[in-house]
Design a protein around this motif. Structure first.
Motif, PDB file in Angstrom:
ATOM      1  N   LYS A 216      34.692  31.961  54.501  1.00 34.21           N
ATOM      2  CA  LYS A 216      34.457  30.894  53.532  1.00 34.21           C
ATOM      3  C   LYS A 216      33.560  31.315  52.381  1.00 34.21           C
ATOM      4  CE  LYS A 216      32.784  26.118  53.285  1.00 34.21           C
ATOM      5  NZ  LYS A 216      32.212  24.981  54.062  1.00 34.21           N
ATOM      6  N   ASN A 217      32.509  32.032  52.675  1.00 35.59           N
ATOM      7  CA  ASN A 217      31.500  32.368  51.664  1.00 35.59           C
ATOM      8  C   ASN A 217      31.900  33.549  50.777  1.00 35.59           C
ATOM      9  OD1 ASN A 217      28.937  31.565  50.650  1.00 35.59           O
ATOM     10  ND2 ASN A 217      27.978  33.356  51.586  1.00 35.59           N
ATOM     11  N   ASN A 218      33.031  34.166  51.052  1.00 38.01           N
ATOM     12  CA  ASN A 218      33.350  35.422  50.385  1.00 38.01           C
ATOM     13  C   ASN A 218      33.780  35.281  48.924  1.00 38.01           C
ATOM     14  OD1 ASN A 218      32.570  37.349  52.167  1.00 38.01           O
ATOM     15  ND2 ASN A 218      34.621  37.868  52.893  1.00 38.01           N
ATOM     16  N   GLU A 219      34.326  34.153  48.535  1.00 37.03           N
ATOM     17  CA  GLU A 219      34.646  33.973  47.118  1.00 37.03           C
ATOM     18  C   GLU A 219      33.361  33.978  46.292  1.00 37.03           C
ATOM     19  OE1 GLU A 219      37.285  30.909  45.949  1.00 37.03           O
ATOM     20  OE2 GLU A 219      38.719  31.299  47.567  1.00 37.03           O
ATOM     21  N   LYS A 220      32.324  33.358  46.840  1.00 34.74           N
ATOM     22  CA  LYS A 220      31.013  33.369  46.179  1.00 34.74           C
ATOM     23  C   LYS A 220      30.457  34.785  46.145  1.00 34.74           C
ATOM     24  CE  LYS A 220      26.224  32.028  47.101  1.00 34.74           C
ATOM     25  NZ  LYS A 220      25.314  31.326  48.045  1.00 34.74           N
ATOM     26  N   MET A 221      30.544  35.497  47.281  1.00 35.58           N
ATOM     27  CA  MET A 221      30.024  36.865  47.338  1.00 35.58           C
ATOM     28  C   MET A 221      30.763  37.791  46.377  1.00 35.58           C
ATOM     29  SD  MET A 221      27.440  37.176  49.300  1.00 35.58           S
ATOM     30  CE  MET A 221      26.558  36.483  50.687  1.00 35.58           C
ATOM     31  N   LEU A 222      32.067  37.602  46.250  1.00 38.40           N
ATOM     32  CA  LEU A 222      32.863  38.399  45.312  1.00 38.40           C
ATOM     33  C   LEU A 222      32.362  38.210  43.885  1.00 38.40           C
ATOM     34  CD1 LEU A 222      35.393  40.087  44.529  1.00 38.40           C
ATOM     35  CD2 LEU A 222      36.666  37.930  44.474  1.00 38.40           C
ATOM     36  N   LYS A 223      32.149  36.974  43.487  1.00 39.07           N
ATOM     37  CA  LYS A 223      31.672  36.696  42.126  1.00 39.07           C
ATOM     38  C   LYS A 223      30.283  37.289  41.905  1.00 39.07           C
ATOM     39  CE  LYS A 223      34.361  32.437  41.644  1.00 39.07           C
ATOM     40  NZ  LYS A 223      34.308  30.960  41.518  1.00 39.07           N
ATOM     41  N   LEU A 224      29.414  37.178  42.915  1.00 40.55           N
ATOM     42  CA  LEU A 224      28.057  37.710  42.781  1.00 40.55           C
ATOM     43  C   LEU A 224      28.077  39.238  42.677  1.00 40.55           C
ATOM     44  CD1 LEU A 224      26.127  35.460  45.331  1.00 40.55           C
ATOM     45  CD2 LEU A 224      25.930  35.414  42.831  1.00 40.55           C
ATOM     46  N   PHE A 225      28.919  39.864  43.503  1.00 45.54           N
ATOM     47  CA  PHE A 225      28.985  41.331  43.436  1.00 45.54           C
ATOM     48  C   PHE A 225      29.513  41.792  42.088  1.00 45.54           C
ATOM     49  CE2 PHE A 225      31.397  45.299  43.938  1.00 45.54           C
ATOM     50  CZ  PHE A 225      30.342  46.135  44.273  1.00 45.54           C
ATOM     51  N   ASN A 226      30.592  41.187  41.615  1.00 43.97           N
ATOM     52  CA  ASN A 226      31.143  41.573  40.318  1.00 43.97           C
ATOM     53  C   ASN A 226      30.105  41.406  39.210  1.00 43.97           C
ATOM     54  OD1 ASN A 226      33.614  42.266  41.377  1.00 43.97           O
ATOM     55  ND2 ASN A 226      34.603  40.331  40.861  1.00 43.97           N
ATOM     56  N   SER A 227      29.362  40.320  39.278  1.00 46.53           N
ATOM     57  CA  SER A 227      28.317  40.077  38.277  1.00 46.53           C
ATOM     58  C   SER A 227      27.234  41.143  38.360  1.00 46.53           C
ATOM     59  CB  SER A 227      27.709  38.689  38.497  1.00 46.53           C
ATOM     60  OG  SER A 227      26.605  38.476  37.645  1.00 46.53           O
ATOM     61  N   GLY A 228      26.780  41.456  39.569  1.00 44.04           N
ATOM     62  CA  GLY A 228      25.737  42.463  39.746  1.00 44.04           C
ATOM     63  C   GLY A 228      26.191  43.845  39.331  1.00 44.04           C
ATOM     64  N   LEU A 229      27.451  44.188  39.636  1.00 41.06           N
ATOM     65  CA  LEU A 229      27.976  45.503  39.272  1.00 41.06           C
ATOM     66  C   LEU A 229      28.077  45.645  37.753  1.00 41.06           C
ATOM     67  CD1 LEU A 229      29.069  48.228  40.131  1.00 41.06           C
ATOM     68  CD2 LEU A 229      31.326  47.178  40.455  1.00 41.06           C
ATOM     69  N   LEU A 230      28.513  44.600  37.071  1.00 41.16           N
ATOM     70  CA  LEU A 230      28.573  44.634  35.609  1.00 41.16           C
ATOM     71  C   LEU A 230      27.186  44.812  35.006  1.00 41.16           C
ATOM     72  CD1 LEU A 230      31.243  41.870  34.869  1.00 41.16           C
ATOM     73  CD2 LEU A 230      31.482  44.335  34.516  1.00 41.16           C
ATOM     74  N   LYS A 231      26.199  44.129  35.574  1.00 38.61           N
ATOM     75  CA  LYS A 231      24.815  44.278  35.100  1.00 38.61           C
ATOM     76  C   LYS A 231      24.336  45.717  35.287  1.00 38.61           C
ATOM     77  CE  LYS A 231      23.424  39.494  36.106  1.00 38.61           C
ATOM     78  NZ  LYS A 231      22.599  38.632  36.996  1.00 38.61           N
ATOM     79  N   LEU A 232      24.687  46.299  36.436  1.00 41.84           N
ATOM     80  CA  LEU A 232      24.279  47.668  36.736  1.00 41.84           C
ATOM     81  C   LEU A 232      24.906  48.643  35.741  1.00 41.84           C
ATOM     82  CD1 LEU A 232      22.477  48.827  39.047  1.00 41.84           C
ATOM     83  CD2 LEU A 232      24.586  49.423  40.233  1.00 41.84           C
ATOM     84  N   LYS A 233      26.169  48.418  35.400  1.00 43.98           N
ATOM     85  CA  LYS A 233      26.849  49.286  34.443  1.00 43.98           C
ATOM     86  C   LYS A 233      26.277  49.116  33.037  1.00 43.98           C
ATOM     87  CE  LYS A 233      31.224  49.813  36.924  1.00 43.98           C
ATOM     88  NZ  LYS A 233      32.701  49.707  36.868  1.00 43.98           N
TER      89      LYS A 233
END
Length: 282
Positions: A216-233
């Protein structure tokens, strides 16, 4: 009694909150990108951890053999698995993150084996080693499923290289840099010089973090990871970490000399450095 109930309720709320802020990720040995023997468990795990940390998410990384890492994620035993190429079968079960790294597969073979190829049909009647759960190319898997491509599947890349040296297989597709890293770690310089690879890639593409669709929580985790990875780049740290990994900064080795590999467009070159030089690059 009311104080006890209040404390118990608070404890339960805290545990639920902690669970919501933690993700469990399965992975496997894939040096120089992922390994328990590397600093930060390798550059890919460092990137994943820091991308989530930028979004205040804690990570729990669990190492398995690759087949089990994938199956545990598919069954929901863990939340996600790192990192994988795209395939139609995987897309049925997982959400894909934005790309974490880009890589390409090449055919390793003994230098005295006369080999050239342009299409998948050129691989007929050649004994090929392959690693379970890996995705090579749609054409490759279709040819195997249709029964005319001779592929021998084993659990690990190291087993395939050993079979290559023993002439039990003639080709072994693997990413170039991880392939040479594995050769350098387990074989002698003399043995490594017997190995080469064909420059035409079997496949090239990006690898992503996979999130089980049923959790259930993975759609939220996906969005958070994508956001964090973009910030890192965007910060430049992503490229910095890749450069550090390519220099050998994440390798921990103090027992013996080590042969590092770096690639150019034309060849693979070997540079021998000692443990006292381990973090100086080459």
């Amino acid at each position: 009694m009311s104080l006890f109930i209040w404390l118990l309720t608070l404890l339960l709320v805290c545990n639920v909150s902690l669970a919501d802020d933690t993700i469990t990720i399965s992975t496997g040995e894939w040096p120089p990108y992922i390994s328990k023997s590397l600093l930060h468990s390798g550059v890919v795990i460092k990137v994943i951890n820091e991308a989530f940390a930028l979004e205040s998410i804690q990570t729990k990384i669990i190492f398995y053999p690759w087949s089990r890492a994938y199956q545990n994620a598919k069954k929901g035993i863990v939340d996600a698995t790192a990192i994988w190429y795209h395939s139609q079968e995987r897309e049925e079960h997982f959400h894909y993150s934005i790309p974490v790294v880009h890589n390409e597969y090449v055919f390793f073979h003994l230098a005295n084996f006369d080999f050239n190829w342009n299409t998948i049909n050129d691989l007929k009647e050649i004994k090929i080693g392959a690693t379970l759960e890996y995705t090579y190319s749609d054409e490759f898997h279709k040819a195997f499923n249709d029964g005319w491509l001779d592929v021998q599947w084993v659990p690990t890349d190291l087993q395939n290289f050993k079979k290559l040296f023993l002439h039990r297989v003639e080709l072994f597709p693997l990413e170039r840099e991880p392939g040479y890293f594995l050769l350098n770690k387990h074989f002698t310089e003399k043995e490594i010089n017997l190995i080469t690879y064909h420059p035409k890639p079997l496949r090239s593409g990006s690898l992503s973090l996979l999130f089980n669709k049923k959790i259930k929580n993975n759609e939220k985790m996906l969005k958070l990871f994508n956001s964090g990875l973009l910030k890192l780049k965007e910060s430049g740290k992503f490229d910095q970490y890749l450069r550090e990994s390519q220099r050998g900064d994440y390798i921990i080795e103090d027992k013996e000399d080590y042969f590092f590999v770096y690639s150019t467009q034309k060849a693979i070159h070997f540079t021998r450095i000692f443990s006292s030089q381990m973090h100086k690059g080459f």
